[in-house]
Motif scaffolding. Structure first.
Motif, PDB file in Angstrom:
ATOM      1  N   LEU A 157       0.711  -1.188  -0.017  1.00 52.12           N
ATOM      2  CA  LEU A 157      -0.021  -0.105  -0.056  1.00 52.12           C
ATOM      3  C   LEU A 157       0.702   1.351   0.002  1.00 52.12           C
ATOM      4  N   VAL A 158       0.538   2.296  -0.529  1.00 51.48           N
ATOM      5  CA  VAL A 158       1.273   3.539  -0.743  1.00 51.48           C
ATOM      6  C   VAL A 158       0.155   4.590  -0.697  1.00 51.48           C
ATOM      7  N   LEU A 159       0.721   5.630  -0.323  1.00 52.42           N
ATOM      8  CA  LEU A 159       0.033   7.023  -0.020  1.00 52.42           C
ATOM      9  C   LEU A 159       0.282   7.862  -1.439  1.00 52.42           C
ATOM     10  N   HIS A 160      -0.567   8.381  -2.214  1.00 58.26           N
ATOM     11  CA  HIS A 160      -0.164   9.640  -3.028  1.00 58.26           C
ATOM     12  C   HIS A 160      -0.603  10.917  -2.310  1.00 58.26           C
ATOM     13  N   TYR A 161      -0.061  12.085  -2.751  1.00 66.34           N
ATOM     14  CA  TYR A 161      -0.528  13.167  -2.082  1.00 66.34           C
ATOM     15  C   TYR A 161      -1.033  14.411  -3.088  1.00 66.34           C
ATOM     16  N   GLN A 162      -1.939  14.788  -2.945  1.00 60.53           N
ATOM     17  CA  GLN A 162      -2.568  15.768  -3.799  1.00 60.53           C
ATOM     18  C   GLN A 162      -2.430  17.207  -2.953  1.00 60.53           C
ATOM     19  N   PRO A 163      -1.772  17.938  -3.597  1.00 55.75           N
ATOM     20  CA  PRO A 163      -1.645  19.391  -2.974  1.00 55.75           C
ATOM     21  C   PRO A 163      -3.028  19.968  -3.068  1.00 55.75           C
ATOM     22  N   GLN A 164      -3.225  21.058  -2.099  1.00 55.99           N
ATOM     23  CA  GLN A 164      -4.183  22.006  -1.935  1.00 55.99           C
ATOM     24  C   GLN A 164      -3.651  23.319  -1.811  1.00 55.99           C
ATOM     25  N   PHE A 165      -4.202  24.356  -2.657  1.00 56.70           N
ATOM     26  CA  PHE A 165      -3.510  25.712  -2.764  1.00 56.70           C
ATOM     27  C   PHE A 165      -4.547  26.613  -2.379  1.00 56.70           C
ATOM     28  N   SER A 166      -3.956  27.704  -1.567  1.00 52.24           N
ATOM     29  CA  SER A 166      -4.737  28.918  -1.116  1.00 52.24           C
ATOM     30  C   SER A 166      -5.273  29.626  -2.448  1.00 52.24           C
ATOM     31  N   ASN A 167      -6.430  29.899  -2.455  1.00 49.25           N
ATOM     32  CA  ASN A 167      -6.962  30.846  -3.505  1.00 49.25           C
ATOM     33  C   ASN A 167      -6.352  32.365  -3.590  1.00 49.25           C
ATOM     34  N   ILE A 168      -5.938  32.651  -2.310  1.00 49.16           N
ATOM     35  CA  ILE A 168      -5.476  34.159  -2.069  1.00 49.16           C
ATOM     36  C   ILE A 168      -4.214  34.406  -2.418  1.00 49.16           C
ATOM     37  N   THR A 169      -3.080  33.512  -1.891  1.00 47.76           N
ATOM     38  CA  THR A 169      -1.779  33.422  -2.252  1.00 47.76           C
ATOM     39  C   THR A 169      -1.215  32.665  -3.407  1.00 47.76           C
ATOM     40  N   GLY A 170      -2.044  31.585  -3.684  1.00 48.52           N
ATOM     41  CA  GLY A 170      -1.664  30.190  -4.472  1.00 48.52           C
ATOM     42  C   GLY A 170      -0.593  29.563  -3.943  1.00 48.52           C
ATOM     43  N   GLU A 171      -0.283  29.678  -2.694  1.00 46.28           N
ATOM     44  CA  GLU A 171       0.708  28.707  -1.893  1.00 46.28           C
ATOM     45  C   GLU A 171      -0.005  27.412  -1.685  1.00 46.28           C
ATOM     46  N   ILE A 172       0.934  26.391  -1.378  1.00 47.68           N
ATOM     47  CA  ILE A 172       0.212  25.102  -0.953  1.00 47.68           C
ATOM     48  C   ILE A 172      -0.058  25.127   0.444  1.00 47.68           C
ATOM     49  N   MET A 173      -1.179  25.025   0.842  1.00 45.82           N
ATOM     50  CA  MET A 173      -1.392  24.897   2.289  1.00 45.82           C
ATOM     51  C   MET A 173      -1.363  23.498   2.975  1.00 45.82           C
ATOM     52  N   GLY A 174      -1.653  22.476   2.138  1.00 42.12           N
ATOM     53  CA  GLY A 174      -1.630  21.097   2.631  1.00 42.12           C
ATOM     54  C   GLY A 174      -1.809  20.138   1.356  1.00 42.12           C
ATOM     55  N   VAL A 175      -1.881  18.856   1.762  1.00 43.93           N
ATOM     56  CA  VAL A 175      -2.117  17.739   0.830  1.00 43.93           C
ATOM     57  C   VAL A 175      -3.157  16.870   1.338  1.00 43.93           C
ATOM     58  N   GLU A 176      -3.700  16.306   0.478  1.00 40.56           N
ATOM     59  CA  GLU A 176      -4.590  15.156   0.945  1.00 40.56           C
ATOM     60  C   GLU A 176      -3.946  13.776   0.566  1.00 40.56           C
TER      61      GLU A 176
END
Ligand code: C2E
Ligand code: CA
Ligand code: CA
Ligand code: CA
Length: 278
Positions: free
Chosen positions: A39-58
């Motif tokens: 089993l492995v985990l892949h990570y999908q980035p989540q971005f702020s709509n204001i700064t465009g920065e990565i805030m987290g991953v799922e």
């Protein structure tokens, strides 16, 4: 059968395997997968709509099958739930996700949030809170960077859900309601459950560029979330048009193929090197 992504090669579906020997085979394969690190985990980035920065991953689980290749969760989570293997798999997911996020932090990465999907069976298991606490203690991942994604189905037993959520919140983790709007939800839960964010289901995002009903639903969810002091994130963002609309509606965060597909930890490190050096 459940609906699936276009390019996915379908191997296992619950209908096909109902009461057959193949299902037993799949179950034993899955049991083997758990103990043999398939089993492995892949990570999908989540971005702020204001700064465009990565805030987290799922964190999204995949099964790296030795002969059949990469198998997606829609093809085995149902069996994991049916067979009870979901408890072991779920524990592995939380542990691995926290371990990975702590490792990124230890390497000097700006801290980001790690979202993990909880199945309802896991949620209703009495040792969930103790387990999450143990993982946080063991991995030393600060609890504020863990987000547990739950679905509205967990509100079926509202008193119990409120009790569990209260204890999870006491650990300092964040709670997000996944697939928001898809289930039969009562808005009362939003008021009485200690939650931090709502995730707009991708089925609503899909048609916001051409369906006024979906536009109104999405706008209403965002407004509702903000009025209740919750963050709101949209999933399944595939086009620039969708992204621009979500920005204009002041949706806080976005996640989707337009910005990034789910990727391996290694790919994440390579693509977002600046995170590590910031
Ligand atoms: P979900 O939690 O709603 O996750 C979003 C799904 O949408 C993921 O599919 C993701 O890869 C996909 N996705 C992301 N961006 C886009 C996009 O722009 N367009 C489209 N069409 N799809 C997009 P995935 O990884 O196949 O996961 C499917 C479901 O399996 C998840 O839905 C979640 O319910 C479940 N799942 C995944 N990982 C876990 C896990 O570790 N534990 C449990 N219990 N369930 C999991
Ligand atoms: Ca999710
Ligand atoms: Ca969803
Ligand atoms: Ca889901």
């Amino acid at each position: 059968a459940k609906s699936r992504g276009k390019n996915r090669y379908i191997i296992y579906t619950s209908d096909m395997y109902e009461s057959s020997m193949d299902k037993l085979k799949l179950e034993s394969d899955l049991r083997h997968a758990v103990t043999h690190n398939e089993l492995v985990l892949h990570y999908q980035p989540q971005f702020s709509n204001i700064t465009g920065e990565i805030m987290g991953v799922e964190a999204l689980i995949r099964w790296q099958h030795p002969s059949r290749g990469l198998i997606y969760p829609d093809q085995f989570i149902w069996l994991a739930e049916e067979s009870g293997l979901i408890f072991e798999i779920g524990k592995w997911v939380i542990t691995e996700a926290c371990r990975q996020n702590k490792e990124w932090q230890d390497h000097g990465c700006r801290p980001i949030q790690m979202s993990v999907n909880l199945s309802s069976k896991q949620f209703f298991r009495s040792d969930l809170v103790d387990f999450v606490k143990d993982v946080l203690d063991e991995t030393e991942m600060p609890s504020c960077y863990l987000v547990l994604e739950i679905t509205e189905s967990m509100a079926m037993d509202a008193d119990y859900a409120r009790h569990v959520l209260k204890h999870l919140k006491e650990l300092g983790v964040c709670i997000s309601i996944d697939d928001f709007g898809k289930g039969y939800s009562s808005l009362v839960y939003l008021k009485t459950f200690p939650i931090d964010s709502l995730k707009i289901d991708k089925s609503f995002v899909k048609d916001i560029t051409n369906d006024d009903d979906d536009v109104n639903i999405v706008k209403a969810i965002i407004m509702l979330a903000h009025n209740l002091g919750l963050q709101v994130i949209a999933e399944g963002v595939e086009t620039k048009e969708q992204l621009d609309l979500l920005k204009s509606y002041e949706c806080d965060e976005v996640q989707g193929y337009l910005l990034s597909k789910p990727i391996t930890a290694k790919q994440f490190e390579d693509s977002y090197e600046s995170l590590v050096n910031s």
